[in-house]
Design a protein around this motif. Structure first.
Motif, PDB file in Angstrom:
ATOM      1  N   ARG A  29     -33.556  61.534  24.211  1.00 21.63           N
ATOM      2  CA  ARG A  29     -32.215  61.322  23.627  1.00 21.63           C
ATOM      3  C   ARG A  29     -31.361  62.581  23.742  1.00 21.63           C
ATOM      4  O   ARG A  29     -30.825  63.097  22.781  1.00 21.63           O
ATOM      5  CB  ARG A  29     -32.320  60.862  22.163  1.00 21.63           C
ATOM      6  N   THR A  30     -31.241  63.065  24.976  1.00 13.77           N
ATOM      7  CA  THR A  30     -30.417  64.243  25.259  1.00 13.77           C
ATOM      8  C   THR A  30     -29.524  63.963  26.459  1.00 13.77           C
ATOM      9  O   THR A  30     -29.820  63.108  27.298  1.00 13.77           O
ATOM     10  CB  THR A  30     -31.280  65.487  25.560  1.00 13.77           C
ATOM     11  N   LEU A  31     -28.440  64.714  26.531  1.00 17.32           N
ATOM     12  CA  LEU A  31     -27.524  64.661  27.660  1.00 17.32           C
ATOM     13  C   LEU A  31     -27.268  66.082  28.127  1.00 17.32           C
ATOM     14  O   LEU A  31     -26.875  66.942  27.331  1.00 17.32           O
ATOM     15  CB  LEU A  31     -26.197  64.004  27.261  1.00 17.32           C
ATOM     16  N   THR A  32     -27.488  66.350  29.408  1.00 15.15           N
ATOM     17  CA  THR A  32     -27.256  67.675  29.969  1.00 15.15           C
ATOM     18  C   THR A  32     -25.879  67.705  30.618  1.00 15.15           C
ATOM     19  O   THR A  32     -25.598  66.929  31.534  1.00 15.15           O
ATOM     20  CB  THR A  32     -28.334  68.030  31.007  1.00 15.15           C
ATOM     21  N   VAL A  33     -25.014  68.595  30.128  1.00 12.32           N
ATOM     22  CA  VAL A  33     -23.654  68.737  30.656  1.00 12.32           C
ATOM     23  C   VAL A  33     -23.654  69.884  31.657  1.00 12.32           C
ATOM     24  O   VAL A  33     -23.869  71.042  31.290  1.00 12.32           O
ATOM     25  CB  VAL A  33     -22.650  69.013  29.520  1.00 12.32           C
ATOM     26  N   THR A  34     -23.460  69.571  32.927  1.00  9.57           N
ATOM     27  CA  THR A  34     -23.526  70.597  33.983  1.00  9.57           C
ATOM     28  C   THR A  34     -22.288  70.646  34.864  1.00  9.57           C
ATOM     29  O   THR A  34     -22.187  71.520  35.723  1.00  9.57           O
ATOM     30  CB  THR A  34     -24.745  70.348  34.893  1.00  9.57           C
ATOM     31  N   ARG A  35     -21.348  69.711  34.679  1.00  8.36           N
ATOM     32  CA  ARG A  35     -20.180  69.681  35.560  1.00  8.36           C
ATOM     33  C   ARG A  35     -19.016  69.027  34.832  1.00  8.36           C
ATOM     34  O   ARG A  35     -19.185  68.402  33.785  1.00  8.36           O
ATOM     35  CB  ARG A  35     -20.500  68.931  36.859  1.00  8.36           C
ATOM     36  N   GLN A  36     -17.844  69.179  35.430  1.00  5.60           N
ATOM     37  CA  GLN A  36     -16.654  68.508  34.917  1.00  5.60           C
ATOM     38  C   GLN A  36     -15.778  68.077  36.086  1.00  5.60           C
ATOM     39  O   GLN A  36     -15.873  68.624  37.189  1.00  5.60           O
ATOM     40  CB  GLN A  36     -15.853  69.420  33.981  1.00  5.60           C
TER      41      GLN A  36
END
Length: 384
Positions: A227-234
């Motif tokens: 239950r995680t989300l990895t934010v690596t870009r936009q």
């Protein structure tokens, strides 16, 4: 060695007396001279010896303090320096656009740096205010131009930064400027949004993602078991309706811990719209959605919900306020939002944390309740 030459008089070596030179009465009489840090001889002429001595003392003092500026170097104009200086900076594309906009808005591009005065900067600020630019915009442009001026000072092209001390328009306090949606408003938008856009709204409201970050999420970024989300870009605008993928702003790569209910929403979306993986949300030609596309869908959803004046970014504030209300500390909120520092978090949300008075009152009430055998309900009132 520093010295002052008398151009009209010289000392006769035979008699030791001052006698006229061939330049007697021609031009300015006194010429102070010294060698700058590079070894080049600098000189200037004055009519009065006291003025020559004052100038020489000032120049040699600057050399001793390390603040000496070559008088000739300051002939470079603001625009010429910015063109050269900006090419040497390591900037993200968005920063390039912002810096070019700020530097191109000044009314003194052709003024030599040595002639640039505080009055030039003050006039520019006043003109922006008169045009009705928002205080935040004025502050941003000033900070960008100030970076250029500091670069010129560092390169010894200016003795000091003329923007120091210039008054700027007051910005609204964070507490007054921030719009915090209510839970009912967020729920209304979620219900009004179409099935494909609803998870986008949920990511912003319940995970605090920025618009560009939510648009750039791939299915593989979500760990449904942990239950995680990895934010690596936009996603950022690329011009002509195109999108560009870049790292998150301020280096805010992070892992967001997802609420179980949000995981369920995302899982249902993946099963319905992207079972093969890839982009969680898509725009034209299978690419992530453009900012304009997201903005249109957001306005459509809020209009259907009967809510006006609510921005998509306000959902990020909603998420932050929920973390703070739940008792999360500054560092926890900072990491969840991807702020560069805890200072940024405090500057933005300090008004949402309980004050010392609130904590003191709550602690005293708990002591009273324990001492008198009372219970404390969720509103803080007591009962037997």
């Amino acid at each position: 060695m520093a010295s002052i030459q008398d151009r009209w008089r010289r000392r006769d070596p035979a008699t030791g007396r001052l006698v006229p030179t061939e330049l007697d009465g021609k031009g300015l009489r006194y010429r102070p001279q010294f060698r700058d840090p590079s070894g080049r001889q600098i000189m200037k002429a004055f009519a009065l010896k006291r003025d020559a001595q004052r100038w020489l003392d000032d120049q040699t003092a600057h050399i001793a303090r390390g603040t000496y500026v070559d008088p000739g170097a300051g002939r470079t104009t603001f625009a010429e320096f910015y063109a050269d200086w900006s090419r040497r900076q390591v900037w993200a594309p968005g920063t390039v656009l912002a810096m070019n906009l700020a530097a191109g808005s000044v009314p003194f591009p052709d003024v030599p740096l040595r002639s640039l005065r505080r009055s030039h900067v003050e006039g520019w600020v006043k003109a922006m205010v008169n045009r009705g630019l928002a205080p935040g915009t004025v502050h941003t442009r000033m900070n960008n131009v100030r970076a250029v001026l500091r670069g010129a000072v560092a390169d010894k092209l200016m003795a000091s930064d003329p923007s120091v001390g210039v008054a700027l328009p007051r910005r609204r306090r964070a507490a007054a400027a921030m719009t915090l949606p209510t839970a009912a408003q967020v729920g209304g938008v979620l219900q009004a949004a179409d099935d494909a856009f609803r998870p986008f709204v949920a990511l912003c409201a319940f995970a605090g993602l920025r618009l560009g970050e939510a648009a750039a999420v791939q299915v593989e970024d979500i760990d449904f078991l942990r239950r995680t989300l990895t934010v690596t870009r936009q996603v950022q605008r690329g011009g002509a309706g195109r999108v560009e993928l870049r790292p998150p702003k301020y280096g805010s790569e992070r892992v967001v811990f997802l609420a179980p209910g949000l995981v369920d929403i995302l899982a249902a979306h993946v099963a319905a719209f992207c079972p093969g993986g890839g982009w969680l949300f898509t725009g034209e030609a299978g690419q992530p959605p453009h900012q304009n596309t997201v903005g249109y869908r957001w306005r459509t959803s809020t209009a259907a919900a009967g809510i006006a004046g609510l921005r998509l970014h306000d959902l990020r504030h909603f998420y932050a306020s929920g973390l703070i209300a739940a008792g999360c500390d500054v560092v926890t909120v900072q990491r969840a939002l991807g702020h560069a520092s805890a200072t940024t978090t405090l500057n933005t949300y300090s008004h949402l944390w309980p004050s010392a008075e609130d904590r003191t009152r709550t602690a005293a009430q708990a002591l009273l309740a324990d001492s008198c055998g009372l219970s404390v309900d969720w509103e803080g009132s007591t009962s037997r």
